[in-house]
Scaffold this motif. Structure first.
Motif, mmCIF file in Angstrom:
data_model
loop_
_atom_site.group_PDB
_atom_site.id
_atom_site.type_symbol
_atom_site.label_atom_id
_atom_site.label_comp_id
_atom_site.label_asym_id
_atom_site.label_seq_id
_atom_site.Cartn_x
_atom_site.Cartn_y
_atom_site.Cartn_z
ATOM 1 N N VAL A 428 -51.862 35.501 30.584
ATOM 2 C CA VAL A 428 -52.681 36.602 30.071
ATOM 3 C C VAL A 428 -54.035 36.616 30.762
ATOM 4 O O VAL A 428 -54.508 37.651 31.261
ATOM 5 N N TRP A 432 -55.256 39.554 33.342
ATOM 6 C CA TRP A 432 -56.439 40.314 32.915
ATOM 7 C C TRP A 432 -57.462 40.358 34.052
ATOM 8 O O TRP A 432 -57.959 41.422 34.420
ATOM 9 N N LEU A 482 -54.326 43.308 26.941
ATOM 10 C CA LEU A 482 -53.851 43.213 28.329
ATOM 11 C C LEU A 482 -52.840 44.312 28.625
ATOM 12 O O LEU A 482 -52.907 44.984 29.666
#
Length: 529
Positions: A428, A432, A482
């Motif tokens: 993640v 991102w 995200l």
């Protein structure tokens, strides 16, 4: 059991709270906010609210300034509605207790910002958004029909797509992750997106962490029309300091006489526009970007030193104190500034009453595309838009609600399937950072077809990775955001790739001219379901 309300509002900024106050006259209202109630894009707005409040100003002048800034893509009806209804909405805000600066005569102390031909910006020092947020939250707290659900993140819209209806599915509400970590159903006879913008899709932004484009992403996934996502406004002046996070240096500083200078002290804006520092934001941001590329410098400087310490401390107390905290005394030294992603001029397509192309779903404020801003937003028209369309949508929603049947919908509960708790959260974080960096490098202030193609290819791979992660692991707020910034990034690239000209906030080296014959129209996209 699901949470049931007459009106379901996603977002607690100026648009959502303005709507909630009006809607509470007609039924129960739920307001879902991703963080605490006072955390929104509205709370970070510094400059003020543009409106015709002076006897020397006119609606026609404000309309013309908005059209000129919008580079030919504004919808005239949306501009006229916003400008003409603005003064009444501001008077209502004052009645609620919002306090704005006034002169010795008791009249509003109006200032001027880029693109405006008159002094028409009402302000509360340099923390106007915070004052507007305070007044609206306190007014909502006094309404028993309004219930807040803080720290609650909407995941997806719930759409009734029963076969044989012959019409687009109706929005029934949302699945949302609550502060307790449960995914619950929030249902409304009417659902209102007031989720703000998506500045966090870019590496550098003036927006707070909540601005991840959730409303646009959810609406697009549900099949609503989205338009003009290529027009992302970069504010020309964010504080450039290694320890400063997203601190905006208001356009009002230039409105009061601030001068942009290079490192050697030379002014440069008069080479780019007849209004120099008061040119529209797209012009100023591109000019700064061009000078930084030409000189190789990291920033330019906003010089306020000629205005005096007493004036600066009184007019800009928050900016003065923040700069001082970073050892920048704006009374004796220029402020280092750079452009940063600031405002989304595209969004979910609506009519002049906030209705989207999906029955039961409304959108107001920055998340919406009414046509007000065209290809570039005029300074301080954003809070104004939230006030005007929050009010307009509430009256229309009340009429719609009365016409609905009394039957209670009961959509299925959230199906977690075989999802497990993730042990790969680094995915993640990495994705991102990669999305935000590639958007800054390839889809920023100046674009090319090659840069857009590179961004598109990488985003397609990232979407697959995120989709796989989303279905394999339990949903968290980080994953929700995200997923949404990736969706919004893809929409920006898609719209930018379609527009074969330069206009307003969309500037491409491959098509440097404006083409009114072929492209004086909106870029509308919709997901095929």
């Amino acid at each position: 059991m699901p949470h049931r309300f007459d009106f379901l509002v996603l977002g607690g900024g100026v648009a959502g709270l303005s709507f909630a106050l009006q809607a509470a006259k007609y039924g129960t209202v739920a307001v879902l906010t991703k963080r605490e109630r006072y955390e929104s894009n509205t709370a970070y707005a510094q400059g003020g609210i543009a409106s015709v409040l002076s006897p020397t100003d006119t609606f026609e002048a404000h309309i013309q300034d908005t059209l000129e800034a919008g580079a030919g893509l504004n919808h005239l009806d949306a501009v006229e509605v916003t400008v003409r209804e603005g003064p009444d909405r501001i008077r209502e805000l004052v009645t609620l207790g919002a306090e704005f600066n006034r002169g010795v005569s008791g009249e509003f102390d109006l200032t001027r910002e880029g693109g405006h031909s008159q002094r028409r910006i009402i302000h509360s020092g340099d923390i106007t958004g915070r004052e507007v947020q305070r007044a609206l939250v306190e007014a909502c707290d006094a309404q028993p029909n309004i219930t807040f659900f803080p720290n609650t993140s909407a995941i997806d819209l719930i759409i009734d797509r029963r076969p044989g209806q012959g019409v687009p599915g109706r929005c029934l509400g949302v699945y949302a992750l609550t502060s307790e970590g449960r995914i619950e159903r929030f249902l409304g006879k009417v659902t209102v997106l007031a989720t703000g913008g998506a500045g966090k899709v870019y590496l550098y932004t003036s927006n707070p962490d909540v601005a991840t484009g959730d409303g646009v992403a959810m609406a697009y996934r549900a099949g609503a029309e989205v338009a003009n996502m290529e027009f992302y406004q970069f504010h020309p002046t964010c504080l450039y300091h290694p320890e400063a996070k997203s601190f905006l240096i208001s356009e009002a500083l230039r409105g009061e006489g601030g001068k942009l200078r290079l490192r050697n002290g030379q002014q440069f804006m008069d080479r780019y526009h007849r209004l120099a520092e008061l040119a529209p934001r797209d012009v100023v941001a591109r000019a700064i970007d061009a000078e930084l590329k030409r000189t190789g410098d990291d920033c330019v400087h906003l010089d306020m030193t000629h205005l005096g310490r007493a004036f600066l401390m009184e007019r800009f107390p928050n900016i003065y104190a923040t700069c001082k905290a970073f050892n920048i005394d704006m009374a004796v030294q220029p402020i280092p500034v750079v452009p940063a992603a600031h405002y989304m001029c595209g969004g979910v397509v609506t009519d002049l009453k906030g209705r989207t192309t999906l029955p039961g779903l409304y959108a107001i404020g920055e998340v919406s595309h009414t046509g007000l801003h065209g290809a570039n937003r005029l300074a301080s028209n954003s809070l104004l838009e939230g006030l005007v369309f929050g009010h307009r949508a509430a009256a229309t929603c009340a009429e719609e609600m009365r016409s609905l049947s009394a039957r209670k919908e009961d959509p299925p509960e959230w199906d977690e399937g075989s999802a497990v708790t993730s042990d790969e959260s680094v995915v993640v974080t990495h994705n991102w950072d990669e999305i935000r960096r590639l958007m800054w490098n390839y889809v920023g202030i100046v674009r090319t077809d090659k840069r857009l193609m590179r961004a598109r290819r990488r985003l397609e791979l990232l979407r697959e990775e995120i989709r796989d992660y989303y279905w394999r692991f339990k949903v968290t707020r980080d994953v929700i955001e995200l997923r949404n910034i990736c969706e919004v990034a893809s929409l920006i690239v898609d719209c930018a790739s379609r527009r074969k000209e330069s206009r307003g906030l969309h500037y491409t080296l491959d098509y440097p001219n404006t083409d009114d014959h072929g492209w004086k129209r909106d870029t509308v996209v919709r997901r095929e379901l």
